[in-house]
Design a protein around this motif. Structure first.
Motif, mmCIF file in Angstrom:
data_model
loop_
_atom_site.group_PDB
_atom_site.id
_atom_site.type_symbol
_atom_site.label_atom_id
_atom_site.label_comp_id
_atom_site.label_asym_id
_atom_site.label_seq_id
_atom_site.Cartn_x
_atom_site.Cartn_y
_atom_site.Cartn_z
ATOM 1 N N THR A 87 -1.307 16.719 -0.840
ATOM 2 C CA THR A 87 -0.492 16.759 0.345
ATOM 3 C C THR A 87 0.591 15.526 -0.073
ATOM 4 O OG1 THR A 87 -2.378 17.112 1.735
ATOM 5 C CG2 THR A 87 -0.471 16.139 2.881
ATOM 6 N N ALA A 88 -0.013 14.275 -0.684
ATOM 7 C CA ALA A 88 0.924 13.347 -0.935
ATOM 8 C C ALA A 88 1.912 13.773 -1.963
ATOM 9 C CB ALA A 88 0.107 12.237 -1.588
ATOM 10 N N LEU A 89 1.700 14.699 -2.778
ATOM 11 C CA LEU A 89 2.733 15.141 -3.741
ATOM 12 C C LEU A 89 3.656 15.968 -3.057
ATOM 13 C CD1 LEU A 89 3.530 15.379 -6.906
ATOM 14 C CD2 LEU A 89 1.947 17.234 -7.032
ATOM 15 N N THR A 90 3.130 16.858 -2.267
ATOM 16 C CA THR A 90 4.061 17.570 -1.323
ATOM 17 C C THR A 90 5.141 16.987 -0.536
ATOM 18 O OG1 THR A 90 2.517 19.275 -1.048
ATOM 19 C CG2 THR A 90 4.268 19.353 0.447
ATOM 20 N N ILE A 91 4.505 15.814 0.235
ATOM 21 C CA ILE A 91 5.402 14.735 0.869
ATOM 22 C C ILE A 91 6.530 14.231 -0.154
ATOM 23 C CG2 ILE A 91 5.535 12.621 2.211
ATOM 24 C CD1 ILE A 91 2.660 13.612 3.372
ATOM 25 N N GLN A 92 5.937 13.716 -1.163
ATOM 26 C CA GLN A 92 6.684 12.883 -2.087
ATOM 27 C C GLN A 92 8.138 13.969 -2.482
ATOM 28 O OE1 GLN A 92 3.585 12.082 -4.857
ATOM 29 N NE2 GLN A 92 3.425 9.997 -3.816
ATOM 30 N N ALA A 98 11.726 6.873 -4.395
ATOM 31 C CA ALA A 98 10.472 7.240 -5.552
ATOM 32 C C ALA A 98 9.528 5.963 -5.690
ATOM 33 C CB ALA A 98 10.763 7.709 -6.849
ATOM 34 N N TRP A 99 10.089 4.638 -5.529
ATOM 35 C CA TRP A 99 9.405 3.515 -5.452
ATOM 36 C C TRP A 99 8.743 3.340 -4.259
ATOM 37 C CZ3 TRP A 99 11.859 -2.058 -4.598
ATOM 38 C CH2 TRP A 99 10.969 -2.970 -5.175
ATOM 39 N N TRP A 100 9.138 3.577 -3.272
ATOM 40 C CA TRP A 100 8.821 3.440 -1.940
ATOM 41 C C TRP A 100 7.596 4.381 -1.568
ATOM 42 C CZ3 TRP A 100 10.132 6.441 2.766
ATOM 43 C CH2 TRP A 100 9.366 5.925 4.095
ATOM 44 N N LEU A 101 7.578 5.521 -1.902
ATOM 45 C CA LEU A 101 6.716 6.494 -1.855
ATOM 46 C C LEU A 101 5.735 6.440 -3.298
ATOM 47 C CD1 LEU A 101 8.730 9.864 -0.892
ATOM 48 C CD2 LEU A 101 7.220 8.249 0.611
ATOM 49 N N HIS A 102 5.829 5.687 -4.094
ATOM 50 C CA HIS A 102 4.969 5.717 -5.244
ATOM 51 C C HIS A 102 4.789 6.935 -5.953
ATOM 52 C CE1 HIS A 102 2.937 1.534 -4.571
ATOM 53 N NE2 HIS A 102 3.873 1.737 -3.255
ATOM 54 N N MET A 106 0.912 -1.221 -0.180
ATOM 55 C CA MET A 106 -0.025 0.046 -0.082
ATOM 56 C C MET A 106 0.908 1.348 -0.162
ATOM 57 S SD MET A 106 -2.982 1.186 2.938
ATOM 58 C CE MET A 106 -3.844 -0.034 2.446
ATOM 59 N N PRO A 107 0.606 2.171 -0.790
ATOM 60 C CA PRO A 107 1.300 3.534 -1.032
ATOM 61 C C PRO A 107 1.404 4.038 0.334
ATOM 62 C CG PRO A 107 0.131 3.306 -2.922
ATOM 63 C CD PRO A 107 -0.472 2.259 -1.910
ATOM 64 N N ILE A 108 2.479 4.653 0.871
ATOM 65 C CA ILE A 108 2.931 5.172 2.078
ATOM 66 C C ILE A 108 1.945 6.648 2.182
ATOM 67 C CG2 ILE A 108 4.563 6.726 1.631
ATOM 68 C CD1 ILE A 108 5.776 6.342 4.336
#
Length: 229
Positions: free
Chosen positions: A11-16, A59-63, A1-3
């Protein structure tokens, strides 16, 4: 499952982006400190080489989405090409030789992301990690412990460095296979020829072209062998 699966896309994009930026900042900070301390330029360059390669693992881990990875790859490729002619990033210049190696490295990451990120990202990660860690350890071990040297097309290599490349590549692939589906006996049989070919390409590819031949061949061969077996 993506973190980042339980939060909003923005928000996900900001974290990534923040995670990758922080990591790259730490890599270049470490390399700059080593350079200012007048450490071996090869060590400084390989810190950048290995550190930037690990970005794809993050990048793989964070999808991280394909479009963002491609944009970053194209941007870094442009910066790497410009650095061949200017002094934009002095810590990434080749030591004692002028090649397009850094550009090839960035280009190979971009190609692998374009081809594999949506469907089989683990093979893109394999290609880049074999190059970053394998080549990095080959250079450092070879320079420190290399006693049995050989020269091909002006590039000096050592048997010890090539062995380090093989062993490191083998460990990297087994580790990624383990993260993907668990380690099986066949994975070792697949990783060994891929690691051997990567070591040969690292030793004999001229003018920094190992930075594109190693990742592309490692990703392609591991994918083909996994598909067969």
């Amino acid at each position: 499952m993506p973190i980042t699966s339980d939060i909003s896309p923005s928000t996900a994009l900001t974290i990534q982006i923040s995670a990758v930026a922080i990591w790259l900042g730490l890599v270049f900070l470490a390399s700059d400190i080593l350079r200012r301390l007048k450490q071996d330029p090869e060590l400084v360059r390989k810190v950048v080489h290995i550190g930037t390669g690990n970005v794809l693992l993050i990048a793989w881990w964070l999808h991280i989405p394909t479009w963002l990875c491609v944009t970053a790859g194209v941007t870094f490729s442009a910066i790497a090409l410009a650095s061949h002619y200017t002094n934009i990033l002095p810590m990434i210049h080749d030591v004692g030789r002028k090649t397009y190696g850094v550009f090839y490295y960035a280009l190979s990451i971009t190609i692998l992301v374009v081809l594999l990120w949506d469907s089989h990202p683990q093979y893109a990660v394999i290609g880049v990690m074999v190059m970053s860690w394998g080549d990095g350890m080959a250079a450092l071990i070879g320079k420190r412990f290399g006693k049995h040297t050989f020269v091909h097309l002006g590039n000096k290599r050592s048997v010890e460095g090539s062995v380090a490349m093989f062993v490191t590549s083998l460990m990297v692939m087994i580790g990624i296979f383990g993260l993907t589906h668990g380690i099986h006996t066949r994975d070792i049989g697949i990783a060994m020829p891929v690691a051997a070919i990567a070591a040969l390409l690292e030793a004999y590819s001229p003018g920094g072209t190992d930075n594109i031949s190693v990742p592309l061949s490692s990703a392609a061969l591991s994918y083909v062998l996994q598909s067969i077996f």
